[in-house]
Motif scaffolding. Structure first.
Motif, PDB file in Angstrom:
ATOM      1  N   MET A   1      -1.815   9.685   4.945  1.00  8.01           N
ATOM      2  CA  MET A   1      -2.144   8.554   5.809  1.00  8.01           C
ATOM      3  C   MET A   1      -2.815   7.423   5.043  1.00  8.01           C
ATOM      4  SD  MET A   1      -0.790   9.350   8.607  1.00  8.01           S
ATOM      5  CE  MET A   1      -1.417   7.949   9.536  1.00  8.01           C
ATOM      6  N   ASP A   2      -3.566   7.752   3.992  1.00 13.18           N
ATOM      7  CA  ASP A   2      -4.174   6.691   3.182  1.00 13.18           C
ATOM      8  C   ASP A   2      -3.087   5.835   2.552  1.00 13.18           C
ATOM      9  OD1 ASP A   2      -6.740   7.492   3.770  1.00 13.18           O
ATOM     10  OD2 ASP A   2      -6.951   8.736   1.973  1.00 13.18           O
ATOM     11  N   ARG A   3      -2.070   6.487   2.004  1.00 16.87           N
ATOM     12  CA  ARG A   3      -0.960   5.730   1.422  1.00 16.87           C
ATOM     13  C   ARG A   3      -0.222   4.940   2.494  1.00 16.87           C
ATOM     14  NH1 ARG A   3       4.700   7.912  -1.331  1.00 16.87           N
ATOM     15  NH2 ARG A   3       5.563   5.794  -1.627  1.00 16.87           N
ATOM     16  N   PHE A   4      -0.030   5.542   3.653  1.00 18.67           N
ATOM     17  CA  PHE A   4       0.656   4.865   4.753  1.00 18.67           C
ATOM     18  C   PHE A   4      -0.016   3.535   5.082  1.00 18.67           C
ATOM     19  CE2 PHE A   4       0.561   4.097   9.398  1.00 18.67           C
ATOM     20  CZ  PHE A   4       1.891   3.776   9.614  1.00 18.67           C
ATOM     21  N   HIS A   5      -1.336   3.555   5.260  1.00 18.26           N
ATOM     22  CA  HIS A   5      -2.038   2.314   5.610  1.00 18.26           C
ATOM     23  C   HIS A   5      -2.057   1.337   4.437  1.00 18.26           C
ATOM     24  CE1 HIS A   5      -3.227   3.485   9.592  1.00 18.26           C
ATOM     25  NE2 HIS A   5      -3.765   4.606   9.161  1.00 18.26           N
ATOM     26  N   ARG A   6      -2.119   1.844   3.229  1.00 14.04           N
ATOM     27  CA  ARG A   6      -2.076   0.970   2.068  1.00 14.04           C
ATOM     28  C   ARG A   6      -0.704   0.295   1.950  1.00 14.04           C
ATOM     29  NH1 ARG A   6      -3.656   4.472  -1.121  1.00 14.04           N
ATOM     30  NH2 ARG A   6      -1.688   5.169  -2.061  1.00 14.04           N
ATOM     31  N   ASP A   7       0.343   1.083   2.161  1.00 15.31           N
ATOM     32  CA  ASP A   7       1.702   0.531   2.052  1.00 15.31           C
ATOM     33  C   ASP A   7       1.992  -0.484   3.147  1.00 15.31           C
ATOM     34  OD1 ASP A   7       2.325   1.961  -0.208  1.00 15.31           O
ATOM     35  OD2 ASP A   7       3.442   3.541   0.838  1.00 15.31           O
ATOM     36  N   ARG A   8       1.537  -0.222   4.353  1.00 13.65           N
ATOM     37  CA  ARG A   8       1.863  -1.150   5.445  1.00 13.65           C
ATOM     38  C   ARG A   8       1.129  -2.481   5.297  1.00 13.65           C
ATOM     39  NH1 ARG A   8      -1.555  -1.753   9.772  1.00 13.65           N
ATOM     40  NH2 ARG A   8      -3.396  -0.413   9.834  1.00 13.65           N
ATOM     41  N   ARG A   9       0.067  -2.486   4.500  1.00 10.87           N
ATOM     42  CA  ARG A   9      -0.660  -3.731   4.256  1.00 10.87           C
ATOM     43  C   ARG A   9      -0.276  -4.386   2.934  1.00 10.87           C
ATOM     44  NH1 ARG A   9      -5.173  -0.446   6.144  1.00 10.87           N
ATOM     45  NH2 ARG A   9      -5.678  -0.083   3.943  1.00 10.87           N
ATOM     46  N   GLY A  10       0.589  -3.727   2.168  1.00 11.35           N
ATOM     47  CA  GLY A  10       0.882  -4.187   0.816  1.00 11.35           C
ATOM     48  C   GLY A  10       1.924  -5.294   0.737  1.00 11.35           C
ATOM     49  N   GLU A  11       1.983  -5.897  -0.424  1.00 12.15           N
ATOM     50  CA  GLU A  11       2.883  -7.018  -0.671  1.00 12.15           C
ATOM     51  C   GLU A  11       4.340  -6.574  -0.729  1.00 12.15           C
ATOM     52  OE1 GLU A  11       3.948 -10.950  -1.105  1.00 12.15           O
ATOM     53  OE2 GLU A  11       2.025 -10.046  -0.556  1.00 12.15           O
ATOM     54  N   GLN A  12       4.583  -5.375  -1.232  1.00  9.70           N
ATOM     55  CA  GLN A  12       5.968  -4.904  -1.344  1.00  9.70           C
ATOM     56  C   GLN A  12       6.630  -4.795   0.025  1.00  9.70           C
ATOM     57  OE1 GLN A  12       6.359  -1.223  -3.488  1.00  9.70           O
ATOM     58  NE2 GLN A  12       8.606  -1.225  -3.396  1.00  9.70           N
ATOM     59  N   GLY A  13       5.895  -4.260   0.986  1.00 11.37           N
ATOM     60  CA  GLY A  13       6.435  -4.160   2.334  1.00 11.37           C
ATOM     61  C   GLY A  13       6.687  -5.519   2.947  1.00 11.37           C
ATOM     62  N   ARG A  14       5.775  -6.449   2.714  1.00 15.44           N
ATOM     63  CA  ARG A  14       5.945  -7.807   3.239  1.00 15.44           C
ATOM     64  C   ARG A  14       7.188  -8.466   2.656  1.00 15.44           C
ATOM     65  NH1 ARG A  14       4.475 -10.433   7.518  1.00 15.44           N
ATOM     66  NH2 ARG A  14       2.440  -9.401   7.345  1.00 15.44           N
ATOM     67  N   LYS A  15       7.433  -8.277   1.380  1.00 16.54           N
ATOM     68  CA  LYS A  15       8.618  -8.862   0.751  1.00 16.54           C
ATOM     69  C   LYS A  15       9.900  -8.250   1.314  1.00 16.54           C
ATOM     70  CE  LYS A  15       6.537 -10.200  -3.672  1.00 16.54           C
ATOM     71  NZ  LYS A  15       6.510  -9.942  -5.146  1.00 16.54           N
TER      72      LYS A  15
END
Length: 257
Positions: free
Chosen positions: A184-198
């Motif tokens: 879940m830590d990675r999940f929240h980090r990924d959903r807030r990250g730049e890669q997902g936004r791109k």
């Protein structure tokens, strides 16, 4: 199984596609607006583009089919990367008609065509209902980084009251847990990250380049379908595209997938 190499279309290709197919897509969206009336809760909204055999539209279908990514490692896709037919879905997790398609139609298509190797489904995040939509799209993408996109997709669309519940952090955490996301830590980090936004912006700009303005919108073998149409509409589109791919392969043109 060896598969053909496919490159993701760059912005120049998308621009060419948009210009070349302007007339076709304007007609598609005009028909959508004319037939939906904004009150068709049963059908989602809209009609398919009527079949046209002129050379311009045939060429347009080929250009649209070029948007198929066919990436074996795409966590937002299901089905064989070399399946004869690809269905691209531009959808929003806050869209009730997208939920209707997921619950009423998509599972039937999976069982009838994806499981048989005929169809591949490629998801495109196309959030059009504001920040809540974007949060859900990014969370779904983040779940996909742990191989749980489709489980998140199923959990998000399972509840017909999804729009009322919204997608705040607590709700997204609940859905991720239901989907079986482990870290879940990675999940929240990924959903807030730049890669997902791109990744989200790439999907959204692809939809805009095509002229799509509402959800759900689809391409099936390069042919557009607007709205959560009845199962029979998608069955006809898939089978027609599969027949065309087979004919192209039998002709030795190399166009069959």
């Amino acid at each position: 199984m060896s598969t053909p190499t496919r490159n993701i279309p760059n912005k120049r290709v998308l621009l060419i596609v948009g210009i070349a197919l302007a007339a076709l897509l304007v007609g598609w969206l005009s028909q959508y607006a004319a037939t939906s009336g904004g009150d068709s809760e049963d059908d989602g909204a809209a009609a398919t583009v009527e079949e046209d055999t002129n050379d311009d539209q045939d060429g347009g279908s080929s250009q649209l089919a070029a948007l198929e990514r066919r990436d074996a490692d795409d966590p937002l896709a299901m089905g064989d990367e070399d399946a004869p037919v690809v269905l691209i879905e531009y959808a929003d997790f806050a869209c009730p008609f997208c939920g209707k398609f997921a619950r009423d139609t998509e599972q039937e298509l999976i069982e009838k065509y994806v499981d048989e190797g005929v169809l591949r489904i490629e998801w495109r995040n196309f959030p059009v209902f504001g920040k809540d939509s974007e949060r859900a799209a990014l969370a779904a993408w983040a779940a996909g980084q742990q191989g749980r996109f489709w489980q998140f997709h199923e959990a998000a669309y399972a509840d017909e009251d999804m729009v009322k519940k919204g997608y705040d952090k607590a709700r997204l955490t609940e859905l991720a847990e239901e989907a079986g996301v482990k870290n879940m830590d990675r999940f929240h980090r990924d959903r807030r990250g730049e890669q997902g936004r791109k990744a989200l912006e790439r999907d959204r700009q692809e939809a805009y380049q095509l002229g799509a303005t509402s959800t759900p919108s689809f391409l099936v073998g390069g042919e557009p379908i607007a709205g959560a149409q009845p199962l029979s509409v998608f069955e006809d589109a898939v089978e027609s595209a599969a027949d065309a791919a087979k004919d192209a392969g039998d002709d030795g043109s190399g166009a069959g997938k």
